[in-house]
Design an enzyme around this catalytic site. Structure first.
Site, PDB file in Angstrom:
ATOM      1  N   GLU A 233       0.958  -1.269   0.064  1.00  0.00           N
ATOM      2  CA  GLU A 233       0.000  -0.136  -0.013  1.00  0.00           C
ATOM      3  C   GLU A 233       0.775   1.220   0.008  1.00  0.00           C
ATOM      4  OE1 GLU A 233      -3.013   0.095  -0.461  1.00  0.00           O
ATOM      5  OE2 GLU A 233      -3.281  -2.194  -0.166  1.00  0.00           O
ATOM      6  N   CYS A 267      -1.922   9.466   2.379  1.00  0.00           N
ATOM      7  CA  CYS A 267      -1.408   8.832   1.241  1.00  0.00           C
ATOM      8  C   CYS A 267      -2.315   9.081   0.216  1.00  0.00           C
ATOM      9  CB  CYS A 267      -1.108   7.490   1.290  1.00  0.00           C
ATOM     10  SG  CYS A 267      -2.519   6.403   1.759  1.00  0.00           S
TER      11      CYS A 267
END
Length: 481
Positions: A233, A267
């Site tokens: 991720e 993110c």
């Protein structure tokens, strides 16, 4: 003197080597203990998994105040932001897993083939074994708890490596997890990048990493050496596109909300904004109003405004801030407390430094556009982003962007919130990540899907056996079209 210095260097080298060997031995023993526990079958049943998820849920509620205090120490997060973006989503995820786990664990019946008649098929899910979870610092609790819950729901053992850049939260998680779980089931290993490297040298059964693309490549290389499956991720420059057919005021509010959570250290935060030239000035005007509403006394004077995590990241952002463009709003900073106020930047292009890396902070470049073709072309020449946001009431425009631009996941007319839907997979593509999780996708990620075909014995079709005849070939062509 030279001899003494040489002897000291040799002694230091011996110490480092011995410490490395000790760590490797401890980690190997820890992993072997987990493997022994896993092979006992203790984690397999639905009853066991549900009990552990409930235990985890109750512990999070018990430690909520300590987690709030820790997140404030590490990142200066306000209790509401901590609950909205870390504690609450983790509790919600565990609840979703508990409510659906038994159904997901049932073998999935699939049809057989005419060629292999009579037959049927089933897909069984089984845990991998011992899972290494390496968590980041920006959401140090949420991005630890959700993967842990997913791994436990699938019947795995877990080793968590929390980020050393969020030491207070790491300490609370270690205390909590060691209180409720035995280390042969769930273990926590604290330390710096050296410890992470040593963990990656162990033969885990699965690796789940959240962090930067640069470190993600290192994790992938380490996993490849032992053919360990993994999920990455990562991140990247997530675009936001503001069309002229839009509620500009609402777009400004929702865009800045998503950007300024955790001071942009997210993110999936909007990294930059492509805004149609016809509404550019209006958007800037509305964004200024929104920031005045968000921070009436100024962000630097707001006690709940999150700080930049450390000096290194602060200085990186300050370099980007000074690298070019025109500051349309903000630009002030506080060196002592590592604070940078929300800053809107105009007059930038893809050749500017700020557009060459993920910003990961409260700086927001604006790029005007006249034609959507230029936006799609520009975004598609860059690495594939983790997220993409579209503000538009034009359904054809929405669908065109979705169809023509690759990205991990996205949202129309808002930001960030797609992460909270457990029915949607969350993950990147290309350099923004590999694999996905949340809800059933977490269960699937941490499970091996084992295919089993069952053949009946009351009929055996002879045409598949030698000696082969013309009739056998004709039958095969008929059945295998």
């Amino acid at each position: 003197m030279i001899l003494n210095e040489g002897a000291a260097c040799v002694a230091l080298l011996h110490f480092v080597i011995n410490q490395y060997l000790v760590n490797m031995s401890v980690l190997a023993t820890m992993l072997q203990n987990q493997r022994t526990y896993f092979q006992s079958g203790a984690t397999r049943s639905a009853a066991f998994r549900l009990k552990q998820l409930k235990t985890f849920y109750v512990a999070i509620k018990k430690y909520e105040n300590e987690l709030n205090e820790a997140l404030q120490k590490d990142l200066n997060k306000a209790p509401q932001e901590s609950y909205n973006t870390e504690i609450g989503p983790a509790l919600s995820e565990i609840t979703h897993l508990r409510n659906n786990l038994k159904g997901w664990m049932e073998p999935q019946q699939v049809p057989g083939m005419i060629f292999s008649f009579p037959s049927s098929g089933k897909i069984y899910t089984e845990p991998y074994g011992s899972v290494l979870i390496i968590a980041p610092w920006n959401y140090p609790f949420w991005l630890s708890a959700v993967p842990i819950a997913g791994a436990l729901s699938a019947g795995n053992c877990v080793v968590l490596k929390p980020s050393e850049l969020a030491p207070a939260t790491s300490a609370v998680m270690k205390k909590m997890l060691e209180e409720i779980f035995n280390p042969e089931y769930v273990a926590v290993v604290e330390g710096d990048a050296t410890i992470s490297t040593q963990l990656l040298e162990q033969s885990f059964d699965y690796i789940f990493f959240t962090g930067s693309t640069t470190v993600g490549k290192v994790v992938a290389q380490a996993a490849a050496k032992n053919l360990i499956p993994y999920t990455l991720e990562l991140g990247g420059k997530s675009p936001c596109i503001v069309d002229k057919e839009v509620n500009v005021s609402l777009a400004a509010r929702r865009l800045l909300w998503g950007k300024m959570i955790n001071s942009g250290q997210t993110c999936v935060a909007p990294d930059f904004v492509y805004v149609h030239r016809e509404v550019q000035e209006q958007l800037v005007s509305e964004m200024k109003k929104v920031l005045q509403q968000f921070y009436p006394q100024g962000a630097l004077n707001d006690s709940t405004y999150p700080r930049i995590v450390n000096e290194k990241h602060y200085q990186r952002l300050m370099t980007l801030l000074k690298s070019g463009g025109n500051i349309l709003w903000g630009g002030k900073s506080n060196d002592t407390n590592h604070l940078i106020e929300p800053t809107i930047i105009g007059g930038v292009g893809w050749n500017d430094t700020i557009m060459k890396e993920e910003i990961f902070g409260p700086l927001l470049p604006l790029l005007p556009y006249d034609n959507l073709d230029e936006v799609i072309h520009a975004v598609n020449t860059q690495p594939k982003p983790l997220s993409l946001y579209i503000f538009s009431n034009n359904k054809k425009l929405q669908q065109r962007i979705i169809r023509e631009v690759p990205f991990g996941g996205g949202l129309i007319n808002d930001t960030i919130e797609h992460l909270g839907n457990p029915h949607l997979p969350f993950g990147g593509t290309g350099t923004s990540g590999q694999g996905a999780y949340h809800g059933k996708y977490s269960f699937d990620t941490f499970s091996h899907h084992k295919s089993v075909m069952k053949k009946g014995t009351w009929l055996d079709l002879s045409f598949r056996y030698p000696p082969y005849r013309k009739i056998s070939l004709r039958l095969a062509k008929l059945l295998l079209r």
